[in-house]
Design an enzyme around this catalytic site. Structure first.
Site, short mmCIF file in Angstrom:
data_model
loop_
_atom_site.label_atom_id
_atom_site.label_comp_id
_atom_site.label_asym_id
_atom_site.label_seq_id
_atom_site.Cartn_x
_atom_site.Cartn_y
_atom_site.Cartn_z
N ALA A 1 -11.38 2.73 3.44
CA ALA A 1 -10.34 2.91 2.42
C ALA A 1 -10.27 1.72 1.46
CB ALA A 1 -8.98 3.14 3.07
N PHE A 2 -10.58 0.55 1.96
CA PHE A 2 -10.50 -0.67 1.14
C PHE A 2 -11.70 -0.85 0.23
CE2 PHE A 2 -13.41 -1.90 4.37
CZ PHE A 2 -14.18 -2.92 3.83
N ASP B 1 -8.83 7.18 8.50
CA ASP B 1 -9.80 6.15 8.10
C ASP B 1 -9.89 5.08 9.17
OD1 ASP B 1 -11.62 5.00 6.07
OD2 ASP B 1 -10.14 3.37 6.01
N ILE C 1 0.83 -1.21 0.00
CA ILE C 1 0.00 0.00 0.00
C ILE C 1 0.87 1.25 0.00
CG2 ILE C 1 -1.72 1.30 1.29
CD1 ILE C 1 -2.77 -1.41 2.35
N SER D 1 -4.15 3.06 7.90
CA SER D 1 -3.61 1.73 8.19
C SER D 1 -4.26 1.11 9.41
CB SER D 1 -2.09 1.83 8.36
OG SER D 1 -1.53 0.55 8.48
N ARG D 2 -3.77 1.42 10.61
CA ARG D 2 -4.34 0.91 11.86
C ARG D 2 -4.38 2.05 12.87
NH1 ARG D 2 -6.10 -2.41 9.23
NH2 ARG D 2 -5.96 -4.69 9.35
N HIS E 1 -13.31 3.52 8.22
CA HIS E 1 -12.54 2.34 7.80
C HIS E 1 -13.05 1.84 6.44
CE1 HIS E 1 -9.79 -0.89 9.69
NE2 HIS E 1 -9.75 -1.00 8.37
N GLU F 1 -11.75 1.86 17.56
CA GLU F 1 -12.88 1.81 16.63
C GLU F 1 -13.72 0.55 16.75
OE1 GLU F 1 -11.52 -0.03 12.43
OE2 GLU F 1 -10.48 1.81 12.93
#
Length: 330
Positions: free
Chosen positions: A285-286, A240, A137, A215-216, A283, A245
């Site tokens: 982004a994917f 994101d 990524i 990412s995380r 979350h 979360e």
């Protein structure tokens, strides 16, 4: 999933925890998503239910206790790469949205306010961008940013030859933070990377820099962000992901009664959302057609390989504990 394992698939909407783990009884495989919790008690409950394989529909496995899985004979597989371009493009989208104040401009126009005050951005060309983490990524993010004329630098404990081939130089983290107009995070969450961005490292950043994390959430010490945002040390923040979360994302909390909704209330998160220079997405982004297709295909293949007794190229295992240091002489 049902198409490939007809009559043998059971879908459960609630996230995995110690209570919902009981629903896995009678099945061999538990298919988890990114915020499902598989700590030691949950793994034990899954093992007691008869689960032999945990198939993750994501790349990260930081919420899975691999030591507990090994102890109970449960193997773990993941989707290591599903669409690096999707996540990288979302990071760049956050950068553009924050830089050109797109959400503010959109809301103003909807309300009939066409003033330009407060909407001044900057040209991205020649701006210095630090890419932290240059796996699949991060490498794509570097490619896109370099392609629009940014001066890109990178940090990683293991340089990526593909990134070096773009003419991108690797720097020490402190040096990268000090010169970057924008810092974008693309590394996994490990004990060594938890709170990589913290009170101390934020002070090493260029004043007014933009910080992006797709990412995380645990890469950033959330509590350290407030002073940095209020002082202008961080000029803009795009997230994101969020450190806590797990009980928030992937759920429509507006459908709950207020008393129920308050059970998952996160004062720290709501405070972050109140800052005008902060933009948060859930979350997502994917979330592209290509990524969803790749996640589905790889997850099914992982399960099929396990069922057929084939090697599991996407398996993740617990790392052996380091040997204790020898005791010093008295």
């Amino acid at each position: 999933m049902e198409k490939f394992f007809p009559g043998k698939t059971y879908f459960v909407e609630p996230p995995l925890d110690k209570d919902t783990a009981q629903l896995a009884k009678g099945y061999d495989v538990a298919v988890l998503f990114v915020n499902d919790r598989a700590d030691a008690p949950v793994v034990e409950a899954l093992a007691n239910a008869g689960i032999k394989l945990i198939a993750l529909r994501c790349a990260g496995f930081d919420r899975v206790d691999l030591q507990a899985c090994a102890a109970h004979g449960i193997r773990v597989v993941r989707v290591p790469t599903y669409s690096p371009e999707s996540v990288a493009e979302h990071a760049v989208a956050l950068i553009f949205a924050l830089n050109r104040h797109l959400t503010d401009a959109y809301i103003r126009v909807r309300m009939g306010n066409y003033s330009l005050s407060g909407l001044v951005g900057m040209e991205m060309r020649h701006k210095v961008v630090g890419v932290v983490g240059t796996g699949a990524i991060g490498a794509q993010a570097a490619r896109i940013l370099k392609g629009i004329g940014c001066k890109v630098y990178a940090y990683d404990i293991k340089p990526n030859p593909a990134v070096e081939a773009m003419g991108i130089k690797y720097l020490a983290l402190d040096e990268l933070l000090a010169i970057s107009d924008i810092v974008t995070l693309h590394c996994p969450l490990l004990p060594s990377t938890r709170h990589l961005i913290n009170r101390e490292s934020i002070q090493k950043m260029k004043k007014g820099a933009m910080l992006i994390n797709v990412s995380r959430g645990g890469l950033i010490e959330s509590a350290a962000l407030f002073d940095a945002l209020e002082s202008g040390q961080i000029g803009a923040l795009g997230l994101d992901v969020y450190e806590n979360e797990g009980g928030l994302f992937f759920v429509d909390h507006t459908k709950f009664d207020p008393s129920v909704r308050m059970q998952n209330w996160d004062r720290q998160f709501r405070t972050l959302l109140s800052y005008p220079q902060v933009l948060v997405t859930p979350h997502s982004a994917f979330l592209t057609e290509e990524a969803l297709n790749n996640i589905c295909t790889t997850t099914i293949q992982n399960i099929a390989d396990y069922t057929l007794g084939k090697p599991l190229p996407n398996e993740v295992k617990a790392q052996p504990s380091p040997a204790p240091a020898p005791a010093g002489k008295a």
